[in-house]
Structures are given as C-alpha cells and as structure tokens.
Design a protein around this motif. Structure first.
Motif, PDB file in Angstrom:
ATOM      1  N   MET A   1      47.127 104.741 106.861  1.00 45.96           N
ATOM      2  CA  MET A   1      48.437 105.008 106.337  1.00 45.96           C
ATOM      3  C   MET A   1      49.384 103.902 106.816  1.00 45.96           C
ATOM      4  SD  MET A   1      51.022 108.262 106.898  1.00 45.96           S
ATOM      5  CE  MET A   1      50.121 108.859 108.265  1.00 45.96           C
ATOM      6  N   PRO A   2      49.663 102.906 105.985  1.00 43.46           N
ATOM      7  CA  PRO A   2      50.572 101.832 106.386  1.00 43.46           C
ATOM      8  C   PRO A   2      52.004 102.325 106.524  1.00 43.46           C
ATOM      9  CG  PRO A   2      49.261 101.194 104.479  1.00 43.46           C
ATOM     10  CD  PRO A   2      49.037 102.648 104.704  1.00 43.46           C
ATOM     11  N   PHE A   3      52.687 101.780 107.507  1.00 41.41           N
ATOM     12  CA  PHE A   3      54.098 102.054 107.751  1.00 41.41           C
ATOM     13  C   PHE A   3      54.776 100.702 107.873  1.00 41.41           C
ATOM     14  CE2 PHE A   3      57.771 102.621 110.421  1.00 41.41           C
ATOM     15  CZ  PHE A   3      58.330 103.793 109.973  1.00 41.41           C
ATOM     16  N   ILE A   4      55.565 100.337 106.874  1.00 42.87           N
ATOM     17  CA  ILE A   4      56.208  99.025 106.850  1.00 42.87           C
ATOM     18  C   ILE A   4      57.693  99.222 107.082  1.00 42.87           C
ATOM     19  CG2 ILE A   4      56.690  96.960 105.489  1.00 42.87           C
ATOM     20  CD1 ILE A   4      53.868  99.096 104.399  1.00 42.87           C
ATOM     21  N   ASN A   5      58.223  98.534 108.088  1.00 39.33           N
ATOM     22  CA  ASN A   5      59.629  98.620 108.439  1.00 39.33           C
ATOM     23  C   ASN A   5      60.283  97.289 108.100  1.00 39.33           C
ATOM     24  OD1 ASN A   5      62.100  99.061 109.658  1.00 39.33           O
ATOM     25  ND2 ASN A   5      61.203 100.077 111.422  1.00 39.33           N
ATOM     26  N   VAL A   6      61.289  97.318 107.218  1.00 42.44           N
ATOM     27  CA  VAL A   6      61.978  96.116 106.767  1.00 42.44           C
ATOM     28  C   VAL A   6      63.412  96.160 107.285  1.00 42.44           C
ATOM     29  CG1 VAL A   6      62.733  94.814 104.745  1.00 42.44           C
ATOM     30  CG2 VAL A   6      60.583  96.088 104.670  1.00 42.44           C
ATOM     31  N   ASN A   7      63.831  95.091 107.944  1.00 41.16           N
ATOM     32  CA  ASN A   7      65.205  94.984 108.431  1.00 41.16           C
ATOM     33  C   ASN A   7      65.928  93.932 107.613  1.00 41.16           C
ATOM     34  OD1 ASN A   7      65.206  96.754 110.862  1.00 41.16           O
ATOM     35  ND2 ASN A   7      63.537  95.391 111.428  1.00 41.16           N
ATOM     36  N   ILE A   8      67.068  94.325 107.026  1.00 38.93           N
ATOM     37  CA  ILE A   8      67.889  93.395 106.254  1.00 38.93           C
ATOM     38  C   ILE A   8      69.349  93.608 106.641  1.00 38.93           C
ATOM     39  CG2 ILE A   8      66.302  93.289 104.291  1.00 38.93           C
ATOM     40  CD1 ILE A   8      68.164  95.236 102.800  1.00 38.93           C
ATOM     41  N   THR A   9      70.178  92.595 106.379  1.00 39.16           N
ATOM     42  CA  THR A   9      71.606  92.801 106.585  1.00 39.16           C
ATOM     43  C   THR A   9      72.144  93.644 105.437  1.00 39.16           C
ATOM     44  OG1 THR A   9      72.105  90.703 105.476  1.00 39.16           O
ATOM     45  CG2 THR A   9      71.982  90.663 107.891  1.00 39.16           C
ATOM     46  N   ILE A  24      56.733  95.841  97.927  1.00 36.26           N
ATOM     47  CA  ILE A  24      55.971  95.873  99.175  1.00 36.26           C
ATOM     48  C   ILE A  24      54.771  96.800  99.037  1.00 36.26           C
ATOM     49  CG2 ILE A  24      56.063  96.632 101.593  1.00 36.26           C
ATOM     50  CD1 ILE A  24      59.041  95.586 101.522  1.00 36.26           C
ATOM     51  N   THR A  25      54.982  97.948  98.417  1.00 36.28           N
ATOM     52  CA  THR A  25      53.877  98.883  98.193  1.00 36.28           C
ATOM     53  C   THR A  25      52.810  98.232  97.326  1.00 36.28           C
ATOM     54  OG1 THR A  25      55.357 100.772  98.406  1.00 36.28           O
ATOM     55  CG2 THR A  25      53.254 101.163  97.287  1.00 36.28           C
ATOM     56  N   ASP A  26      53.219  97.571  96.253  1.00 36.30           N
ATOM     57  CA  ASP A  26      52.268  96.891  95.367  1.00 36.30           C
ATOM     58  C   ASP A  26      51.461  95.828  96.108  1.00 36.30           C
ATOM     59  OD1 ASP A  26      53.149  98.467  93.274  1.00 36.30           O
ATOM     60  OD2 ASP A  26      54.357  96.886  92.336  1.00 36.30           O
ATOM     61  N   LEU A  27      52.119  95.083  97.002  1.00 34.32           N
ATOM     62  CA  LEU A  27      51.405  94.076  97.797  1.00 34.32           C
ATOM     63  C   LEU A  27      50.370  94.706  98.714  1.00 34.32           C
ATOM     64  CD1 LEU A  27      54.205  91.557  98.819  1.00 34.32           C
ATOM     65  CD2 LEU A  27      52.208  91.090  97.388  1.00 34.32           C
ATOM     66  N   MET A  28      50.712  95.825  99.335  1.00 33.96           N
ATOM     67  CA  MET A  28      49.766  96.508 100.218  1.00 33.96           C
ATOM     68  C   MET A  28      48.541  96.978  99.436  1.00 33.96           C
ATOM     69  SD  MET A  28      50.978  96.214 103.231  1.00 33.96           S
ATOM     70  CE  MET A  28      50.061  97.393 104.199  1.00 33.96           C
ATOM     71  N   VAL A  29      48.774  97.450  98.218  1.00 31.48           N
ATOM     72  CA  VAL A  29      47.665  97.895  97.362  1.00 31.48           C
ATOM     73  C   VAL A  29      46.820  96.693  96.955  1.00 31.48           C
ATOM     74  CG1 VAL A  29      47.092  98.915  95.118  1.00 31.48           C
ATOM     75  CG2 VAL A  29      48.885  99.940  96.529  1.00 31.48           C
ATOM     76  N   LYS A  30      47.474  95.641  96.483  1.00 29.50           N
ATOM     77  CA  LYS A  30      46.766  94.463  95.963  1.00 29.50           C
ATOM     78  C   LYS A  30      46.012  93.697  97.056  1.00 29.50           C
ATOM     79  CE  LYS A  30      47.646  90.031  93.712  1.00 29.50           C
ATOM     80  NZ  LYS A  30      48.678  89.128  93.195  1.00 29.50           N
ATOM     81  N   ILE A  31      46.669  93.461  98.169  1.00 31.01           N
ATOM     82  CA  ILE A  31      46.078  92.592  99.195  1.00 31.01           C
ATOM     83  C   ILE A  31      45.180  93.348 100.167  1.00 31.01           C
ATOM     84  CG2 ILE A  31      46.635  91.066 101.141  1.00 31.01           C
ATOM     85  CD1 ILE A  31      49.153  90.263  99.511  1.00 31.01           C
ATOM     86  N   LEU A  32      45.589  94.548 100.564  1.00 33.81           N
ATOM     87  CA  LEU A  32      44.829  95.288 101.575  1.00 33.81           C
ATOM     88  C   LEU A  32      44.127  96.524 101.028  1.00 33.81           C
ATOM     89  CD1 LEU A  32      47.314  95.078 104.580  1.00 33.81           C
ATOM     90  CD2 LEU A  32      45.312  93.640 104.116  1.00 33.81           C
ATOM     91  N   ASP A  33      44.220  96.734  99.711  1.00 32.86           N
ATOM     92  CA  ASP A  33      43.574  97.870  99.058  1.00 32.86           C
ATOM     93  C   ASP A  33      44.015  99.206  99.657  1.00 32.86           C
ATOM     94  OD1 ASP A  33      41.928  98.943  97.065  1.00 32.86           O
ATOM     95  OD2 ASP A  33      40.215  99.073  98.426  1.00 32.86           O
ATOM     96  N   LYS A  34      45.317  99.308  99.964  1.00 37.00           N
ATOM     97  CA  LYS A  34      45.849 100.545 100.544  1.00 37.00           C
ATOM     98  C   LYS A  34      46.214 101.532  99.449  1.00 37.00           C
ATOM     99  CE  LYS A  34      45.516  99.293 104.775  1.00 37.00           C
ATOM    100  NZ  LYS A  34      44.585  99.939 105.660  1.00 37.00           N
ATOM    101  N   ASN A  35      46.205 102.798  99.795  1.00 37.87           N
ATOM    102  CA  ASN A  35      46.582 103.857  98.877  1.00 37.87           C
ATOM    103  C   ASN A  35      48.113 103.895  98.785  1.00 37.87           C
ATOM    104  OD1 ASN A  35      47.255 106.289  97.648  1.00 37.87           O
ATOM    105  ND2 ASN A  35      45.674 107.446  98.692  1.00 37.87           N
ATOM    106  N   PRO A  36      48.686 103.726  97.589  1.00 39.78           N
ATOM    107  CA  PRO A  36      50.150 103.726  97.485  1.00 39.78           C
ATOM    108  C   PRO A  36      50.779 105.064  97.880  1.00 39.78           C
ATOM    109  CG  PRO A  36      49.162 103.801  95.304  1.00 39.78           C
ATOM    110  CD  PRO A  36      48.042 103.568  96.285  1.00 39.78           C
ATOM    111  N   PHE A  37      50.020 106.140  97.765  1.00 42.25           N
ATOM    112  CA  PHE A  37      50.560 107.457  98.089  1.00 42.25           C
ATOM    113  C   PHE A  37      50.650 107.721  99.589  1.00 42.25           C
ATOM    114  CE2 PHE A  37      48.874 107.769  93.783  1.00 42.25           C
ATOM    115  CZ  PHE A  37      50.021 108.175  93.123  1.00 42.25           C
ATOM    116  N   SER A  38      50.027 106.864 100.377  1.00 42.86           N
ATOM    117  CA  SER A  38      50.153 107.011 101.830  1.00 42.86           C
ATOM    118  C   SER A  38      50.810 105.780 102.457  1.00 42.86           C
ATOM    119  CB  SER A  38      48.776 107.250 102.462  1.00 42.86           C
ATOM    120  OG  SER A  38      47.945 106.131 102.268  1.00 42.86           O
TER     121      SER A  38
END
Length: 73
Positions: A1-9, A24-38
């Motif tokens: 279950m990936p947890f991506i934290n993005v900090n922006i101004t 970001i979700t699409d990249l996780m699916v495409k590059i790391l084959d992660k489940n978008p629902f988790s």
C-alpha cells in the motif's frame, strides 16, 4: 500500500491538486505496478514564509523576484 506525501507551497488550485493526485497514482501503477485502490496521495500545502531555499524564505525570494530558477511565480 503506497503512501505518497507531496509538499508544495500554497497556491495550487483544487483542479491542479486533483491532477497531481491522479498523475502520481497513475505513475505508481505504471512504473511499480501498484494497485490504484490502495495508493494514497497526501498533499501538504506550506505557507511560503515557512519554506526556505538557500537560507531565504520563498516568500522573500518571490517578493524580490528571485525565483526564476526555482518557481514560476
């Protein structure tokens, strides 16, 4: 279950943040084959006076017009 934290101004629109979350979700699916629902994406917005670069706040750098190399604003 990936947890991506993005900090922006602060300053991004709701539409821009939605695009970031989707992209970001699409990249996780495409590059790391992660489940978008988790895949969790959290966006933290930071006031520009609380974000520093090279010893100066982004707010101050923007006021002085010295953000050409670091920011579009």
């Amino acid at each position: 279950m990936p947890f991506i934290n993005v900090n922006i101004t602060k300053g991004a629109t709701n539409e821009q943040k939605a695009e970031l979350i989707e992209g970001i979700t699409d990249l996780m699916v495409k590059i790391l084959d992660k489940n978008p629902f988790s895949t969790h994406v959290i966006i933290n917005e930071v006031e520009t006076e609380n974000w520093g670069i090279a010893g100066r706040s982004v707010k101050k750098l923007r006021e002085e017009g010295k953000t050409a190399n670091i920011s579009k604003k």
